[in-house]
Design a protein around this motif. Structure first.
Motif, PDB file in Angstrom:
ATOM      1  N   ARG A  54      -6.131  -8.678   2.130  1.00 26.55           N
ATOM      2  CA  ARG A  54      -5.323  -9.683   1.600  1.00 26.55           C
ATOM      3  C   ARG A  54      -5.100  -9.254  -0.022  1.00 26.55           C
ATOM      4  O   ARG A  54      -3.994  -9.578  -0.671  1.00 26.55           O
ATOM      5  CB  ARG A  54      -5.818 -11.014   1.527  1.00 26.55           C
ATOM      6  N   GLY A  55      -5.888  -8.558  -0.437  1.00 30.85           N
ATOM      7  CA  GLY A  55      -5.976  -8.182  -1.863  1.00 30.85           C
ATOM      8  C   GLY A  55      -5.284  -6.872  -1.925  1.00 30.85           C
ATOM      9  O   GLY A  55      -4.788  -6.655  -3.081  1.00 30.85           O
ATOM     10  N   THR A  56      -5.744  -5.789  -1.176  1.00 26.34           N
ATOM     11  CA  THR A  56      -5.357  -4.460  -1.380  1.00 26.34           C
ATOM     12  C   THR A  56      -4.139  -3.977  -0.351  1.00 26.34           C
ATOM     13  O   THR A  56      -4.356  -4.089   0.873  1.00 26.34           O
ATOM     14  CB  THR A  56      -6.712  -3.736  -1.399  1.00 26.34           C
ATOM     15  N   ALA A  57      -3.393  -3.112  -1.087  1.00 20.47           N
ATOM     16  CA  ALA A  57      -2.458  -2.418  -0.103  1.00 20.47           C
ATOM     17  C   ALA A  57      -1.922  -1.236  -0.810  1.00 20.47           C
ATOM     18  O   ALA A  57      -1.932  -1.459  -2.289  1.00 20.47           O
ATOM     19  CB  ALA A  57      -1.179  -3.460   0.153  1.00 20.47           C
ATOM     20  N   TRP A  58      -1.663  -0.237  -0.286  1.00 14.42           N
ATOM     21  CA  TRP A  58      -0.958   0.853  -0.609  1.00 14.42           C
ATOM     22  C   TRP A  58       0.396   1.196  -0.299  1.00 14.42           C
ATOM     23  O   TRP A  58       0.730   0.707   1.081  1.00 14.42           O
ATOM     24  CB  TRP A  58      -1.664   2.256  -0.438  1.00 14.42           C
ATOM     25  N   ALA A  59       1.493   1.615  -1.052  1.00 15.72           N
ATOM     26  CA  ALA A  59       2.800   1.846  -0.685  1.00 15.72           C
ATOM     27  C   ALA A  59       3.146   3.477  -0.978  1.00 15.72           C
ATOM     28  O   ALA A  59       2.741   3.779  -2.138  1.00 15.72           O
ATOM     29  CB  ALA A  59       3.657   0.955  -1.083  1.00 15.72           C
ATOM     30  N   ALA A  60       3.784   4.154  -0.279  1.00 16.32           N
ATOM     31  CA  ALA A  60       4.243   5.556  -0.415  1.00 16.32           C
ATOM     32  C   ALA A  60       5.769   5.608  -0.079  1.00 16.32           C
ATOM     33  O   ALA A  60       6.208   5.001   0.874  1.00 16.32           O
ATOM     34  CB  ALA A  60       3.452   6.373   0.468  1.00 16.32           C
ATOM     35  N   GLY A  61       6.603   6.301  -1.188  1.00 13.48           N
ATOM     36  CA  GLY A  61       7.829   6.371  -0.842  1.00 13.48           C
ATOM     37  C   GLY A  61       8.636   7.763  -1.405  1.00 13.48           C
ATOM     38  O   GLY A  61       7.914   8.763  -1.645  1.00 13.48           O
ATOM     39  N   SER A  62       9.777   7.576  -1.768  1.00 15.66           N
ATOM     40  CA  SER A  62      10.663   8.605  -2.271  1.00 15.66           C
ATOM     41  C   SER A  62      10.163   8.871  -3.735  1.00 15.66           C
ATOM     42  O   SER A  62       9.419   8.138  -4.335  1.00 15.66           O
ATOM     43  CB  SER A  62      12.142   8.346  -2.219  1.00 15.66           C
TER      44      SER A  62
ATOM     45  N   GLY B 164       8.261  11.178  -4.673  1.00 14.72           N
ATOM     46  CA  GLY B 164       6.884  11.510  -4.774  1.00 14.72           C
ATOM     47  C   GLY B 164       5.824  10.175  -5.268  1.00 14.72           C
ATOM     48  O   GLY B 164       4.873  10.388  -5.814  1.00 14.72           O
ATOM     49  N   THR B 165       6.622   8.712  -4.793  1.00 15.75           N
ATOM     50  CA  THR B 165       5.827   7.659  -5.518  1.00 15.75           C
ATOM     51  C   THR B 165       4.632   7.173  -4.602  1.00 15.75           C
ATOM     52  O   THR B 165       4.875   7.017  -3.315  1.00 15.75           O
ATOM     53  CB  THR B 165       6.886   6.605  -5.592  1.00 15.75           C
ATOM     54  N   VAL B 166       3.767   6.739  -5.122  1.00 13.90           N
ATOM     55  CA  VAL B 166       2.489   6.006  -4.474  1.00 13.90           C
ATOM     56  C   VAL B 166       2.141   4.742  -5.500  1.00 13.90           C
ATOM     57  O   VAL B 166       1.605   5.196  -6.732  1.00 13.90           O
ATOM     58  CB  VAL B 166       1.262   6.851  -4.211  1.00 13.90           C
ATOM     59  N   LEU B 167       2.055   3.549  -4.858  1.00 14.51           N
ATOM     60  CA  LEU B 167       1.650   2.332  -5.688  1.00 14.51           C
ATOM     61  C   LEU B 167       0.448   1.845  -4.911  1.00 14.51           C
ATOM     62  O   LEU B 167       0.357   2.027  -3.678  1.00 14.51           O
ATOM     63  CB  LEU B 167       2.736   1.372  -5.736  1.00 14.51           C
TER      64      LEU B 167
ATOM     65  N   ASN C 107       0.912   2.603 -10.597  1.00 17.52           N
ATOM     66  CA  ASN C 107       1.473   3.841 -10.215  1.00 17.52           C
ATOM     67  C   ASN C 107       0.551   4.793  -9.926  1.00 17.52           C
ATOM     68  O   ASN C 107       0.108   5.050 -11.074  1.00 17.52           O
ATOM     69  CB  ASN C 107       2.672   4.167 -10.988  1.00 17.52           C
ATOM     70  N   VAL C 108       0.249   5.147  -8.977  1.00 18.48           N
ATOM     71  CA  VAL C 108      -1.050   6.163  -8.754  1.00 18.48           C
ATOM     72  C   VAL C 108      -0.140   7.578  -7.881  1.00 18.48           C
ATOM     73  O   VAL C 108      -1.258   8.202  -7.355  1.00 18.48           O
ATOM     74  CB  VAL C 108      -2.111   5.689  -7.900  1.00 18.48           C
ATOM     75  N   SER C 109       0.769   7.972  -8.268  1.00 21.26           N
ATOM     76  CA  SER C 109       1.367   9.141  -7.627  1.00 21.26           C
ATOM     77  C   SER C 109       0.797  10.284  -7.904  1.00 21.26           C
ATOM     78  O   SER C 109       0.383  10.554  -8.996  1.00 21.26           O
ATOM     79  CB  SER C 109       2.888   9.213  -8.084  1.00 21.26           C
ATOM     80  N   PRO C 110       0.559  11.195  -6.934  1.00 19.14           N
ATOM     81  CA  PRO C 110      -0.068  12.397  -7.316  1.00 19.14           C
ATOM     82  C   PRO C 110       0.882  13.271  -8.346  1.00 19.14           C
ATOM     83  O   PRO C 110       2.214  13.240  -8.226  1.00 19.14           O
ATOM     84  CB  PRO C 110       0.208  13.234  -6.033  1.00 19.14           C
ATOM     85  N   PRO C 111       0.152  13.805  -9.274  1.00 22.07           N
ATOM     86  CA  PRO C 111       1.002  14.702 -10.477  1.00 22.07           C
ATOM     87  C   PRO C 111       1.842  15.857  -9.898  1.00 22.07           C
ATOM     88  O   PRO C 111       1.264  16.347  -8.593  1.00 22.07           O
ATOM     89  CB  PRO C 111      -0.235  15.049 -11.202  1.00 22.07           C
TER      90      PRO C 111
END
Length: 354
Positions: free
Chosen positions: A54-62, A64-67, A78-82
């Motif tokens: 309920r509290g934790t989720a990750w999303a990955a998209g265009s 190079g974005t990871v949230l 925003n925790v996207s890979p450098p």
């Protein structure tokens, strides 16, 4: 528990960007089931989604974005890979608030796997495809250590990539146990759900683009496979099975159709009760193409399907569906503690409100 009364709900959700919870949540009918859009502060498209709780989720998209969120979507980091700005993330698997494995898709070296063990503060690139003929689409894990990724056919067969150390290292499995691909057949990197697992060894691969749309099944973590035709129409590169979901090793749901908005998808869902050996057309399928599907933990017969034109609920294991939302989403993921998340275009990430 989801009740039958939830089926009649509908939501006209905004797709303005960036996504905001205070905009796009206008119910068109009285309901208790709706997506609550969160404020991501992003405008990219999120086709990869890993709901942990309920509290934790990750999303990955265009781009190079990871949230990541750890507070139920109230705040996204925003925790996207450098240096990943030119990559297209289409799938992500997470094992809590700190550990995740993400797949970037594309031809040749555009297909890569990244992993983090510190909540995205640092990332390690653990695989980079060097075969220009390969194009990786989806990723799945059986447990915290064992996982697979799938590429479109190379030399006439789907290519399977495997890890047994949590994604630290990967190796291509021998192709002898994979049946031949049809002419023009491929997997769809639309929702991160073209390759899904259930239990310690069973995994399914959804396909389309060829004469028939198929679902392939392996009972030994991808070493050997069998193929079955689904009832979802194919015969065109834009048609087929886009996503599958299994509540156990026997009971499955497949969704798909034709992703082109001007084309109808009258048979967009099917069900299986024998581990995917045979598929039965849904009696009342979603009214349009659906790219993602996820089972709800309670009741066990419930599932949600999403697509560009709306979201649908089934309470009878996929035989009949009712639309409850008209917003655009690409993928959906539900957790053991009964939380459901969905994500899609223009930075939209939402949590199911019941």
């Amino acid at each position: 528990m989801v009740s039958a009364g939830l089926c009649g709900a509908a939501l006209a959700a905004s797709t303005s960007a960036p996504a905001h919870a205070e905009r796009g949540d206008r119910p068109t009918a009285r309901s208790t089931l709706r997506w609550q859009v969160t404020d991501t502060g992003s405008t990219v498209r999120f086709r990869g989604l890993a709901a942990v709780s309920r509290g934790t989720a990750w999303a990955a998209g265009s781009k190079g974005t990871v949230l990541r969120t750890v507070d139920g979507g109230r705040g996204w980091k925003n925790v996207s890979p450098p240096g990943a700005g030119e990559l297209e993330f289409r799938d992500i698997e997470a094992f809590g608030p700190r550990r995740a494995v993400a797949l970037a898709i594309g031809e040749g070296e555009a297909s890569r796997v990244f992993r983090t063990e510190d909540g995205g503060a640092t990332w390690t690139e653990s695989f980079r495809n060097t075969d220009p003929r390969a194009f990786y689409d989806c990723l799945t894990f059986f447990d915290r250590q064992h996982g697979l990724a799938v590429s479109d056919p190379v030399d006439g067969k789907y290519r399977i990539l495997a890890t047994d150390d949590g994604g630290r290292s990967w190796n291509v499995l021998p192709p002898e146990g994979m049946p031949a691909a049809q002419q023009g057949e491929a997997a769809f990197a639309a929702s991160g759900q073209c390759l899904v697992s259930s239990g310690p060894r069973d995994v399914w691969l959804a396909t389309g683009g060829a004469a028939t749309a198929r679902v392939l099944h392996s009972r030994d973590r991808g070493r050997t496979w069998s193929a079955a035709e689904s009832t979802i129409p194919a015969g065109d590169p834009a048609r087929g099975v886009f996503a599958v979901a299994f509540r156990d090793r026997r009971h499955g749901i497949a969704v798909g159709g034709d992703y082109r908005p001007e084309q109808a998808s009258p048979r967009a869902a099917a069900t299986s009760r024998d581990a995917g050996r045979t598929w039965t057309q849904s009696e009342r399928p979603p009214t349009a193409y659906r790219s993602g599907v996820s089972r709800l933990p309670r009741p066990r017969t419930a599932a949600i399907a999403v697509g560009p034109t709306g979201s649908d609920l089934t309470l009878d294991s996929g035989r009949t569906w009712r639309t409850f939302d008209t917003g655009s989403y690409d993928t959906v993921d539900c957790t053991p503690d009964s939380a459901c998340w969905a994500s899609g275009e223009k930075g939209r990430i939402a949590r199911l409100h019941r």
